[in-house]
Design a protein around this motif. Structure first.
Motif, PDB file in Angstrom:
ATOM      1  N   GLU A   1       0.907  -1.359   0.022  1.00  0.00           N
ATOM      2  CA  GLU A   1      -0.013   0.242  -0.017  1.00  0.00           C
ATOM      3  C   GLU A   1       0.892   1.078   0.032  1.00  0.00           C
ATOM      4  OE1 GLU A   1      -2.993  -0.020  -0.591  1.00  0.00           O
ATOM      5  OE2 GLU A   1      -3.449  -2.048  -0.278  1.00  0.00           O
ATOM      6  N   LEU A   2       2.091   0.974   0.659  1.00  0.00           N
ATOM      7  CA  LEU A   2       2.732   2.299   0.628  1.00  0.00           C
ATOM      8  C   LEU A   2       3.187   2.707  -0.586  1.00  0.00           C
ATOM      9  CD1 LEU A   2       4.586   4.569   2.245  1.00  0.00           C
ATOM     10  CD2 LEU A   2       6.301   2.563   2.502  1.00  0.00           C
ATOM     11  N   ASP A   3       3.589   1.864  -1.594  1.00  0.00           N
ATOM     12  CA  ASP A   3       4.131   1.946  -3.056  1.00  0.00           C
ATOM     13  C   ASP A   3       3.005   2.590  -3.630  1.00  0.00           C
ATOM     14  OD1 ASP A   3       6.596   0.915  -2.599  1.00  0.00           O
ATOM     15  OD2 ASP A   3       6.015  -1.107  -3.408  1.00  0.00           O
ATOM     16  N   TRP A   4       1.793   2.246  -3.354  1.00  0.00           N
ATOM     17  CA  TRP A   4       0.548   2.905  -4.156  1.00  0.00           C
ATOM     18  C   TRP A   4       0.370   4.210  -3.692  1.00  0.00           C
ATOM     19  CZ3 TRP A   4      -1.019   1.208  -8.521  1.00  0.00           C
ATOM     20  CH2 TRP A   4      -1.173  -0.275  -8.911  1.00  0.00           C
ATOM     21  N   ILE A   5       0.440   4.308  -2.483  1.00  0.00           N
ATOM     22  CA  ILE A   5      -0.032   5.774  -1.860  1.00  0.00           C
ATOM     23  C   ILE A   5       1.407   6.605  -2.315  1.00  0.00           C
ATOM     24  CG2 ILE A   5       0.265   7.181   0.324  1.00  0.00           C
ATOM     25  CD1 ILE A   5      -2.320   5.285  -0.261  1.00  0.00           C
TER      26      ILE A   5
ATOM     27  N   ASN B   1       3.000  10.722   4.666  1.00  0.00           N
ATOM     28  CA  ASN B   1       3.452   9.654   5.889  1.00  0.00           C
ATOM     29  C   ASN B   1       2.323   8.760   5.982  1.00  0.00           C
ATOM     30  OD1 ASN B   1       5.672  11.128   6.844  1.00  0.00           O
ATOM     31  ND2 ASN B   1       4.137  12.842   7.758  1.00  0.00           N
ATOM     32  N   PHE B   2       2.710   7.402   5.989  1.00  0.00           N
ATOM     33  CA  PHE B   2       1.605   6.401   6.109  1.00  0.00           C
ATOM     34  C   PHE B   2       2.441   5.305   6.886  1.00  0.00           C
ATOM     35  CE2 PHE B   2       0.287   2.212   4.239  1.00  0.00           C
ATOM     36  CZ  PHE B   2      -1.142   2.262   4.711  1.00  0.00           C
ATOM     37  N   ASP B   3       1.706   4.779   7.798  1.00  0.00           N
ATOM     38  CA  ASP B   3       1.926   3.398   8.555  1.00  0.00           C
ATOM     39  C   ASP B   3       1.243   2.287   8.322  1.00  0.00           C
ATOM     40  OD1 ASP B   3       2.679   1.786  10.686  1.00  0.00           O
ATOM     41  OD2 ASP B   3       2.805   3.427  12.353  1.00  0.00           O
ATOM     42  N   PRO B   4       1.741   1.365   7.895  1.00  0.00           N
ATOM     43  CA  PRO B   4       0.909   0.271   7.311  1.00  0.00           C
ATOM     44  C   PRO B   4       0.365  -0.738   8.414  1.00  0.00           C
ATOM     45  CG  PRO B   4       3.079   0.287   6.068  1.00  0.00           C
ATOM     46  CD  PRO B   4       3.228   1.145   7.091  1.00  0.00           C
ATOM     47  N   LYS B   5       0.923  -0.623   9.587  1.00  0.00           N
ATOM     48  CA  LYS B   5       0.529  -1.267  10.943  1.00  0.00           C
ATOM     49  C   LYS B   5      -0.581  -0.622  11.422  1.00  0.00           C
ATOM     50  CE  LYS B   5       5.355  -2.954  11.980  1.00  0.00           C
ATOM     51  NZ  LYS B   5       6.210  -2.867  13.263  1.00  0.00           N
ATOM     52  N   THR B   6      -0.680   0.779  11.633  1.00  0.00           N
ATOM     53  CA  THR B   6      -1.657   1.511  12.235  1.00  0.00           C
ATOM     54  C   THR B   6      -2.745   2.049  11.237  1.00  0.00           C
ATOM     55  OG1 THR B   6      -0.627   3.660  12.214  1.00  0.00           O
ATOM     56  CG2 THR B   6      -0.345   2.104  14.157  1.00  0.00           C
ATOM     57  N   GLY B   7      -2.300   2.254  10.149  1.00  0.00           N
ATOM     58  CA  GLY B   7      -3.208   2.829   9.096  1.00  0.00           C
ATOM     59  C   GLY B   7      -3.276   4.346   8.968  1.00  0.00           C
ATOM     60  N   ASP B   8      -2.446   4.751  10.017  1.00  0.00           N
ATOM     61  CA  ASP B   8      -2.325   6.410   9.867  1.00  0.00           C
ATOM     62  C   ASP B   8      -1.846   6.871   8.773  1.00  0.00           C
ATOM     63  OD1 ASP B   8      -3.076   6.267  12.585  1.00  0.00           O
ATOM     64  OD2 ASP B   8      -1.231   6.459  13.498  1.00  0.00           O
ATOM     65  N   TYR B   9      -2.183   8.065   8.266  1.00  0.00           N
ATOM     66  CA  TYR B   9      -1.832   8.632   6.931  1.00  0.00           C
ATOM     67  C   TYR B   9      -1.976  10.033   7.109  1.00  0.00           C
ATOM     68  CZ  TYR B   9      -2.419  10.145   1.863  1.00  0.00           C
ATOM     69  OH  TYR B   9      -2.243  10.799   0.825  1.00  0.00           O
ATOM     70  N   PHE B  10      -1.210  10.863   6.517  1.00  0.00           N
ATOM     71  CA  PHE B  10      -1.049  12.355   6.362  1.00  0.00           C
ATOM     72  C   PHE B  10      -0.392  12.552   4.955  1.00  0.00           C
ATOM     73  CE2 PHE B  10       0.593  16.425   6.560  1.00  0.00           C
ATOM     74  CZ  PHE B  10      -0.555  17.257   7.275  1.00  0.00           C
TER      75      PHE B  10
ATOM     76  N   ARG C   1     -10.403   3.071   3.914  1.00  0.00           N
ATOM     77  CA  ARG C   1     -10.764   3.950   4.911  1.00  0.00           C
ATOM     78  C   ARG C   1     -11.063   5.057   4.492  1.00  0.00           C
ATOM     79  NH1 ARG C   1      -6.211   5.432   9.464  1.00  0.00           N
ATOM     80  NH2 ARG C   1      -8.082   6.195  10.427  1.00  0.00           N
ATOM     81  N   LYS C   2     -12.023   6.252   4.635  1.00  0.00           N
ATOM     82  CA  LYS C   2     -12.256   7.308   4.247  1.00  0.00           C
ATOM     83  C   LYS C   2     -11.286   8.221   4.575  1.00  0.00           C
ATOM     84  CE  LYS C   2     -16.387   9.746   2.523  1.00  0.00           C
ATOM     85  NZ  LYS C   2     -17.779   9.878   2.542  1.00  0.00           N
ATOM     86  N   VAL C   3     -10.499   8.838   3.437  1.00  0.00           N
ATOM     87  CA  VAL C   3      -9.371   9.828   3.453  1.00  0.00           C
ATOM     88  C   VAL C   3     -10.104  11.205   2.642  1.00  0.00           C
ATOM     89  CG1 VAL C   3      -7.221  10.556   2.994  1.00  0.00           C
ATOM     90  CG2 VAL C   3      -7.639   8.072   3.683  1.00  0.00           C
ATOM     91  N   ILE C   4     -10.181  12.133   3.507  1.00  0.00           N
ATOM     92  CA  ILE C   4     -10.355  13.417   2.786  1.00  0.00           C
ATOM     93  C   ILE C   4      -9.250  14.455   2.711  1.00  0.00           C
ATOM     94  CG2 ILE C   4     -11.984  15.580   3.174  1.00  0.00           C
ATOM     95  CD1 ILE C   4     -13.495  12.892   3.070  1.00  0.00           C
TER      96      ILE C   4
ATOM     97  N   ILE D   1      -4.134  19.204   1.880  1.00  0.00           N
ATOM     98  CA  ILE D   1      -3.796  18.347   2.914  1.00  0.00           C
ATOM     99  C   ILE D   1      -4.596  17.289   2.963  1.00  0.00           C
ATOM    100  CG2 ILE D   1      -4.001  18.195   5.273  1.00  0.00           C
ATOM    101  CD1 ILE D   1      -3.145  21.093   5.727  1.00  0.00           C
ATOM    102  N   GLY D   2      -4.244  16.185   3.020  1.00  0.00           N
ATOM    103  CA  GLY D   2      -5.116  15.038   3.024  1.00  0.00           C
ATOM    104  C   GLY D   2      -4.926  14.051   4.198  1.00  0.00           C
ATOM    105  N   LYS D   3      -6.064  13.595   5.068  1.00  0.00           N
ATOM    106  CA  LYS D   3      -5.924  12.674   6.229  1.00  0.00           C
ATOM    107  C   LYS D   3      -7.256  12.277   6.416  1.00  0.00           C
ATOM    108  CE  LYS D   3      -6.296  16.890   9.030  1.00  0.00           C
ATOM    109  NZ  LYS D   3      -5.487  17.844  10.346  1.00  0.00           N
TER     110      LYS D   3
END
Length: 638
Positions: free
Chosen positions: A79-83, A104-113, A156-159, A176-178
Motif C-alpha cells: 500500500e505504501l508503494d501505491w500511496i 506519511n503512512f504507517d501500514p501497521k496503524t493505518g495512519d495517513y497524512f 478507509r475514508k480519506v478526505i 492536505i489529506g488525512k
C-alpha cells in the motif's frame, strides 16, 4: 521503487474502432474548455453549493476507478508503494501538476497524512475564466479524485482539502489529506458533499435555492432602482453610495483612478492604498493584478502597515474600457457574499454614468470659462457684457484675483505622435486637477488650457482663507501636480493682484515674464511671483537678458574670477558697500570687520575692476551690474 510512469506504456489507441484505453479502462480525450463549460452550466443550473457536491463526488469516483485500473497494470505490491505513486498517477491525467511535499503512512496503524501543492489546475483556471475569483477554494474534482484514490487503497475514508487555491486569488493550490476522523470538526461542513442524495431532496433543495436566488435578485433590483432614481435626480456620488452602504450595513468608498478618495459612507480611516496597489506582495499579487490588468472585481486584504487593516471588495468604474475610479465595500473582519458582488458591480455601472456626467459637465463648464478667460487676456474686453456672462455661471470678476500661469514641458524632448496625443490628454487632466484642487478650498476658479500653458484666475479670498501667501499657495499646487504628473516639468508664474477686469491682460504679461526669468536663471525655480521681482527683473525680458548679462560681466567679470580662484569675499563686501550707500562704517558693522579692512577691500576691488567707486557713474554701473549677476544666479551672496 521506481516512481516514474511512462504514460505511453499504458495508453492504447485503436484506430479501427476510434477507441482509447488507459490500461483496460476506456478513456476519451476532452478539452479543458469543454469541462469548463460543463462546470459553468452546472453552477448556473444547480448553484455553487450543489454543483460543488456533484463535481466532488464525480472526482471521487474517478479516483476510485483510477486506483482499480492501475492495480492491474503496475507491479506494486504494498500500500505504501501505491500511496507514494498516487501523485504521479494524478498528474498523468493532465488535470494538474502535483508536488507532494509530505506523505506519511504507517501500514501497521493505518495512519495517513499528506500535504503538497497543485500547479496549473485546469479546474481553477476554468472557474476564473467563467466566474472570476471565488471566496473559497474551487478545485472540487481534484480533491475528490485524490480522496477517492487514497481511500480505495487504504480501505478507509480519506478526505483531501484545499487550504489555498489559485481560484480564490492565492499564489498556488495548497492541499492536505488525512482520514475523516483525524479532521474533527474542521471538516464537518464538507462531509455532506460526499453523500449521494435522492431526487426528492435534490428537487427540494433546488426549489429553496431558486427561492433564495429570487429573493437575492429582488434585493439587487431594489437597490438598483433606488440608485437609478438618485442618478435621475442628479444627486452626487455620496447619495449613490449611501444607499449601498445602508442596505449592507457597511462602509462604502469611491476613489479616483489614482486611488484618491472622492466620496465615502460609514467608517473610514486614512491609509496608503496607492502604495499597497503599486507594491503587491505575497498572496495579494493575484487579486491586485486581476483588478489592475483584467479590470475585474477583486477582494483585497490590507494589513495594518498601510494605515488601516481591512478587507475591501473593489470594482473598477469603467468608461470606454478605462477606469475612471474604483468603488469598494469595506469591512474589517466579515467576508463578502454573492449578493454584495452583484450589487457592487451594478452600482459601479451607475457610478460610471454619474462620473461621466460630472466629467462632461466639468469639461463644458471649463470650456466656457476658458473662452471667457481668453477674452480677458486678449485685452479690451467688453467689460459689462463679460461681467454679466461670468456672473451667470457663478464667477464675480470684480473680486480681486491673481493670475496663475503654469508652463508645462515634457521631460523627454523627443516623443512620437501617439505620445504627443497622450501629452495633450495629460495637460487636460492637469487643468482639471488644478480646478478641483482650488475648488476644494471652497471657491471656484477659471482655468484654461492652451498649447504648453494652463491659465487660472484664482480669487484672492481663496488664498486668504487658507492662511498662505500667494507663493506658498502656488507651491502647494505645483507640488500636488508634480506628485501626480512626474513626467512633466512645471514652472508657475504668478501675477500681482488684479483688482479690475481690465487688469487681467497685464496680469498675464506679468506671470509670463516671471516664467521667462525663472527659465533664464541658473538655479531651478518652480514658482515665481511677480511681486517678489526687483527692478532689474521687471526691466528684463527675453530680448535683452543676454545684453544685460554681457553688460554686467564687462564690469565685474574680473572680480568674479578673482573671488572664485582665491575664495575671497570681495563681491560680498561690494554688495554690503552698495547696501549701505557707500558708508564704510556701516559696511564694517554688517560684515563684523574693521573699517580699515573694508577700506583695503574696496581699494582691491577698484584695482581688479579698474573702477573708481567715488565716481557716481562707476558706483551706479557696478551696483547695477552686481544686481544683474545676482538676479541671473551667477553670483550668490551668503
Amino acid at each position: 521503487m521506481n516512481n516514474k510512469i511512462d504514460v505511453n506504456e499504458h495508453l492504447t489507441f485503436h484506430t479501427e474502432t476510434s477507441e482509447i484505453f488507459l490500461n483496460k479502462q476506456r478513456i476519451i480525450l476532452m478539452g479543458a474548455d469543454s469541462l469548463g463549460t460543463l462546470r459553468r452550466d452546472l453552477i448556473s443550473a444547480l448553484g455553487t453549493e450543489r454543483a460543488k457536491g456533484f463535481l466532488l463526488r464525480y472526482g471521487w469516483n474517478c479516483g476510485v476507478e483510477n486506483a482499480e485500473n492501475m492495480m492491474t497494470a503496475l507491479p506494486f505490491e504494498t500500500e505504501l508503494d501505491w500511496i507514494t505513486i498516487g501523485p504521479k498517477i494524478h498528474a498523468m491525467t493532465g488535470h494538474v501538476n502535483v508536488e507532494a511535499t509530505e506523505i506519511n503512512f504507517d501500514p501497521k496503524t493505518g495512519d495517513y497524512f499528506a500535504e503538497g501543492y497543485w500547479y496549473h489546475s485546469y479546474e481553477a483556471e476554468q472557474h476564473i475564466k467563467h466566474f472570476g475569483f471565488h471566496h473559497e477554494p474551487v478545485c472540487y474534482t481534484l480533491i475528490g479524485q485524490a480522496g477517492g484514490y487514497v481511500s480505495k487503497h487504504l480501505g478507509r475514508k480519506v478526505i483531501f482539502k484545499e487550504i489555498e487555491c489559485i481560484g480564490k486569488g492565492d499564489a498556488r493550490c495548497h492541499w492536505i489529506g488525512k482520514p475523516l476522523e483525524d479532521w474533527g470538526k474542521e471538516i464537518q461542513s464538507e462531509t455532506h458533499f460526499y453523500v449521494e442524495e435522492d431526487l426528492e431532496l435534490e428537487l427540494n433543495d433546488a426549489y429553496k435555492r431558486i427561492e433564495n436566488q429570487k429573493e437575492m435578485l429582488q434585493r439587487v433590483l431594489k437597490i438598483n432602482e433606488q440608485i437609478s432614481n438618485v442618478l435621475l435626480k442628479k444627486k452626487d456620488l455620496h447619495s449613490i453610495i449611501s444607499i449601498l452602504g445602508q442596505h449592507f450595513q457597511t462602509s462604502v468608498i469611491v476613489e479616483d483612478q489614482d486611488f484618491q478618495l472622492l466620496a465615502s459612507f460609514g467608517k473610514y480611516k486614512n491609509h496608503d492604498i496607492k502604495r499597497f496597489i503599486d507594491n503587491p506582495f505575497g498572496l495579494q499579487k493575484i487579486p491586485i493584478n486581476n483588478l489592475n490588468k483584467h479590470k475585474r472585481t477583486s477582494h483585497l486584504s490590507l494589513p495594518e502597515q498601510f494605515g488601516w487593516a481591512h478587507n475591501r471588495l473593489t470594482a473598477p468604474i469603467m468608461v470606454n474600457n478605462q477606469p475612471l475610479g474604483y468603488l469598494s465595500l469595506i469591512r474589517e473582519n466579515v467576508e463578502f457574499d454573492e449578493i454584495e458582488y452583484i450589487a457592487l458591480e451594478r452600482t459601479a455601472t451607475i457610478c460610471a454614468i454619474q462620473m461621466l456626467n460630472e466629467k462632461t459637465a466639468l469639461e463644458t463648464e471649463q470650456r466656457i470659462k476658458g473662452e471667457f478667460l481668453d477674452e480677458l487676456i486678449r485685452g479690451n474686453p467688453n467689460v459689462e457684457d463679460l461681467t454679466h456672462r461670468m456672473k451667470f455661471i457663478g464667477h464675480d470678476l470684480n473680486q480681486p484675483h491673481y493670475l496663475f500661469l503654469f508652463d508645462l514641458r515634457h521631460r523627454h524632448e523627443i516623443y512620437d505622435e501617439l505620445e504627443e496625443t497622450e501629452l495633450l490628454e495629460i495637460k487636460k487632466q492637469m487643468a482639471e486637477s488644478i480646478y478641483s484642487q482650488i475648488k476644494s478650498f471652497g471657491q471656484s476658479c477659471l482655468v484654461s488650457s492652451k498649447l504648453d500653458q494652463i491659465i487660472s484666475l484664482v480669487p484672492s479670498d481663496t488664498i486668504e482663507k487658507v492662511n498662505l501667501s500667494v507663493k506658498e499657495f502656488g507651491n502647494l499646487l505645483v507640488k500636488h501636480l508634480g506628485n501626480s504628473y512626474q513626467q512633466m516639468s512645471i514652472i508657475l508664474g504668478i501675477s500681482s493682484q488684479c483688482k479690475h477686469i481690465k487688469l487681467y491682460k497685464r496680469g498675464y504679461e506679468e506671470a509670463r515674464k516671471a516664467i521667462e526669468i525663472a527659465q533664464f536663471k541658473q538655479e531651478k525655480i518652480d514658482v515665481v511671483a511677480f511681486d517678489e521681482l526687483g527692478l532689474i527683473a521687471r526691466l528684463c525680458n527675453d530680448k535683452n537678458l543676454a545684453e544685460l548679462k554681457s553688460f554686467a560681466l564687462d564690469i565685474l567679470e574680473p572680480l568674479v574670477i578673482y573671488d572664485q580662484k582665491s575664495s575671497s569675499e570681495l563681491l560680498k563686501t561690494l554688495f554690503y558697500y552698495f547696501e549701505n550707500q557707500g558708508n564704510v562704517l556701516k559696511t564694517a558693522r554688517n560684515m563684523m570687520l574693521s573699517a580699515g579692512s573694508i577700506k583695503y577691500r574696496i581699494k582691491r576691488i577698484e584695482e581688479i575692476t579698474s573702477l573708481n567707486l567715488l565716481l557716481s557713474k562707476d558706483f551706479f554701473d557696478a551696483q547695477v551690474a552686481l544686481q544683474i549677476l545676482i538676479f541671473l544666479g551667477l553670483v550668490i551672496i551668503k
